[in-house]
Design a protein around this motif. Sequence first.
Motif, PDB file in Angstrom:
ATOM      1  N   HIS A  37    -147.579 -24.562 -16.070  1.00  0.00           N
ATOM      2  CA  HIS A  37    -146.940 -23.496 -15.302  1.00  0.00           C
ATOM      3  C   HIS A  37    -145.699 -22.961 -16.037  1.00  0.00           C
ATOM      4  O   HIS A  37    -145.483 -21.748 -16.095  1.00  0.00           O
ATOM      5  CB  HIS A  37    -146.557 -24.015 -13.905  1.00  0.00           C
ATOM      6  N   THR A  38    -144.905 -23.852 -16.622  1.00  0.00           N
ATOM      7  CA  THR A  38    -143.702 -23.448 -17.351  1.00  0.00           C
ATOM      8  C   THR A  38    -144.073 -22.602 -18.570  1.00  0.00           C
ATOM      9  O   THR A  38    -143.467 -21.557 -18.826  1.00  0.00           O
ATOM     10  CB  THR A  38    -142.884 -24.683 -17.785  1.00  0.00           C
ATOM     11  N   VAL A  39    -145.068 -23.046 -19.324  1.00  0.00           N
ATOM     12  CA  VAL A  39    -145.504 -22.303 -20.509  1.00  0.00           C
ATOM     13  C   VAL A  39    -146.060 -20.942 -20.093  1.00  0.00           C
ATOM     14  O   VAL A  39    -145.768 -19.917 -20.727  1.00  0.00           O
ATOM     15  CB  VAL A  39    -146.542 -23.105 -21.323  1.00  0.00           C
ATOM     16  N   GLU A  93    -149.975 -29.532 -27.433  1.00  0.00           N
ATOM     17  CA  GLU A  93    -150.184 -28.117 -27.775  1.00  0.00           C
ATOM     18  C   GLU A  93    -149.346 -27.197 -26.896  1.00  0.00           C
ATOM     19  O   GLU A  93    -148.789 -26.210 -27.377  1.00  0.00           O
ATOM     20  CB  GLU A  93    -151.669 -27.782 -27.692  1.00  0.00           C
ATOM     21  N   LEU A  94    -149.236 -27.517 -25.612  1.00  0.00           N
ATOM     22  CA  LEU A  94    -148.411 -26.708 -24.719  1.00  0.00           C
ATOM     23  C   LEU A  94    -146.938 -26.783 -25.112  1.00  0.00           C
ATOM     24  O   LEU A  94    -146.224 -25.780 -25.074  1.00  0.00           O
ATOM     25  CB  LEU A  94    -148.597 -27.144 -23.265  1.00  0.00           C
ATOM     26  N   THR A  95    -146.487 -27.972 -25.517  1.00  0.00           N
ATOM     27  CA  THR A  95    -145.101 -28.147 -25.954  1.00  0.00           C
ATOM     28  C   THR A  95    -144.827 -27.317 -27.202  1.00  0.00           C
ATOM     29  O   THR A  95    -143.816 -26.617 -27.293  1.00  0.00           O
ATOM     30  CB  THR A  95    -144.805 -29.634 -26.226  1.00  0.00           C
ATOM     31  N   SER A  96    -145.738 -27.385 -28.152  1.00  0.00           N
ATOM     32  CA  SER A  96    -145.589 -26.601 -29.387  1.00  0.00           C
ATOM     33  C   SER A  96    -145.559 -25.114 -29.076  1.00  0.00           C
ATOM     34  O   SER A  96    -144.720 -24.372 -29.599  1.00  0.00           O
ATOM     35  CB  SER A  96    -146.740 -26.932 -30.337  1.00  0.00           C
ATOM     36  N   LEU A  97    -146.451 -24.675 -28.210  1.00  0.00           N
ATOM     37  CA  LEU A  97    -146.493 -23.265 -27.826  1.00  0.00           C
ATOM     38  C   LEU A  97    -145.190 -22.851 -27.151  1.00  0.00           C
ATOM     39  O   LEU A  97    -144.620 -21.807 -27.476  1.00  0.00           O
ATOM     40  CB  LEU A  97    -147.679 -23.007 -26.887  1.00  0.00           C
ATOM     41  N   ILE A 145    -142.134 -24.171 -27.399  1.00  0.00           N
ATOM     42  CA  ILE A 145    -141.031 -24.124 -28.367  1.00  0.00           C
ATOM     43  C   ILE A 145    -141.146 -22.865 -29.232  1.00  0.00           C
ATOM     44  O   ILE A 145    -140.172 -22.148 -29.439  1.00  0.00           O
ATOM     45  CB  ILE A 145    -140.993 -25.399 -29.233  1.00  0.00           C
ATOM     46  N   ASN A 146    -142.352 -22.597 -29.735  1.00  0.00           N
ATOM     47  CA  ASN A 146    -142.540 -21.435 -30.600  1.00  0.00           C
ATOM     48  C   ASN A 146    -142.293 -20.119 -29.867  1.00  0.00           C
ATOM     49  O   ASN A 146    -141.662 -19.209 -30.414  1.00  0.00           O
ATOM     50  CB  ASN A 146    -143.935 -21.455 -31.225  1.00  0.00           C
ATOM     51  N   VAL A 147    -142.760 -20.015 -28.625  1.00  0.00           N
ATOM     52  CA  VAL A 147    -142.544 -18.789 -27.848  1.00  0.00           C
ATOM     53  C   VAL A 147    -141.057 -18.593 -27.574  1.00  0.00           C
ATOM     54  O   VAL A 147    -140.525 -17.493 -27.748  1.00  0.00           O
ATOM     55  CB  VAL A 147    -143.345 -18.834 -26.518  1.00  0.00           C
ATOM     56  N   ARG A 148    -140.370 -19.651 -27.183  1.00  0.00           N
ATOM     57  CA  ARG A 148    -138.947 -19.529 -26.883  1.00  0.00           C
ATOM     58  C   ARG A 148    -138.146 -19.182 -28.146  1.00  0.00           C
ATOM     59  O   ARG A 148    -137.266 -18.329 -28.109  1.00  0.00           O
ATOM     60  CB  ARG A 148    -138.418 -20.808 -26.220  1.00  0.00           C
ATOM     61  N   LEU A 149    -138.464 -19.820 -29.265  1.00  0.00           N
ATOM     62  CA  LEU A 149    -137.747 -19.516 -30.509  1.00  0.00           C
ATOM     63  C   LEU A 149    -138.036 -18.089 -30.980  1.00  0.00           C
ATOM     64  O   LEU A 149    -137.146 -17.422 -31.518  1.00  0.00           O
ATOM     65  CB  LEU A 149    -138.088 -20.524 -31.601  1.00  0.00           C
ATOM     66  N   GLU A 150    -139.250 -17.623 -30.782  1.00  0.00           N
ATOM     67  CA  GLU A 150    -139.600 -16.245 -31.138  1.00  0.00           C
ATOM     68  C   GLU A 150    -138.776 -15.269 -30.292  1.00  0.00           C
ATOM     69  O   GLU A 150    -138.231 -14.294 -30.807  1.00  0.00           O
ATOM     70  CB  GLU A 150    -141.102 -16.020 -30.909  1.00  0.00           C
ATOM     71  N   LYS A 151    -138.679 -15.531 -29.006  1.00  0.00           N
ATOM     72  CA  LYS A 151    -137.877 -14.676 -28.122  1.00  0.00           C
ATOM     73  C   LYS A 151    -136.414 -14.692 -28.550  1.00  0.00           C
ATOM     74  O   LYS A 151    -135.758 -13.657 -28.579  1.00  0.00           O
ATOM     75  CB  LYS A 151    -137.972 -15.153 -26.667  1.00  0.00           C
ATOM     76  N   ILE A 152    -135.922 -15.872 -28.887  1.00  0.00           N
ATOM     77  CA  ILE A 152    -134.522 -16.021 -29.290  1.00  0.00           C
ATOM     78  C   ILE A 152    -134.262 -15.213 -30.560  1.00  0.00           C
ATOM     79  O   ILE A 152    -133.254 -14.510 -30.665  1.00  0.00           O
ATOM     80  CB  ILE A 152    -134.168 -17.513 -29.486  1.00  0.00           C
TER      81      ILE A 152
END
Length: 185
Positions: A14-16, A65-69, A71-78
């Motif tokens: 849900h968070t992802v 995989e959800l954790t990796s996704l 982190i990557n989505v949040r860093l991309e947004k940042i």
Amino acid sequence: MSETNQIDINYLHHTVLRETEDESLLEIDPNFYRNLSDFIGNLKKQEFDGVESKIKDTMIEMATELTSLLINVRLEKISKSKDLEIGFLLDEEKFILDSQEEENDRKEMILSATINGKSKFLESLSQNHKTKKIAVRFLQEVDEIVGADLEKYGPFKIEDIATIPYENAQALIAKNAATKVRLED
């Protein structure tokens, strides 16, 4: 996050999902990654047989995989954000961003020294980096070596841990004779 609201695979999903559907960085519990780490760690400790073991392994893979996704989505947004809400950054994300800032500072330092004719400074940087000490764990027996700093190190047995110059450590790591010791090791 309270004890009654522990992370499970549904909460992680849900968070992802929320993070990927929203263009802005979402506010998440400051302990999210630590709680997630506890969840995955506890899952890995559980022992099952047969189908239950396969289910557990699949859940671990999904969580990974959800954790990796996430982190990557949040860093991309940042990285793309012009008006970043700094309060929404988690400490672990700040840790990652700090290393990126350090990388940019180092690039600028090398560029500046190079275009301003500061070859002695570059030579000093190079020598300091070669002789900077890092911790390694030995995977093979290694005879005594002479370090980049001209000091003697060793001999080493399998599983020995030592702090040796970076250049020597990299050579041993490349030969699979040693591995870098990280904080989590």
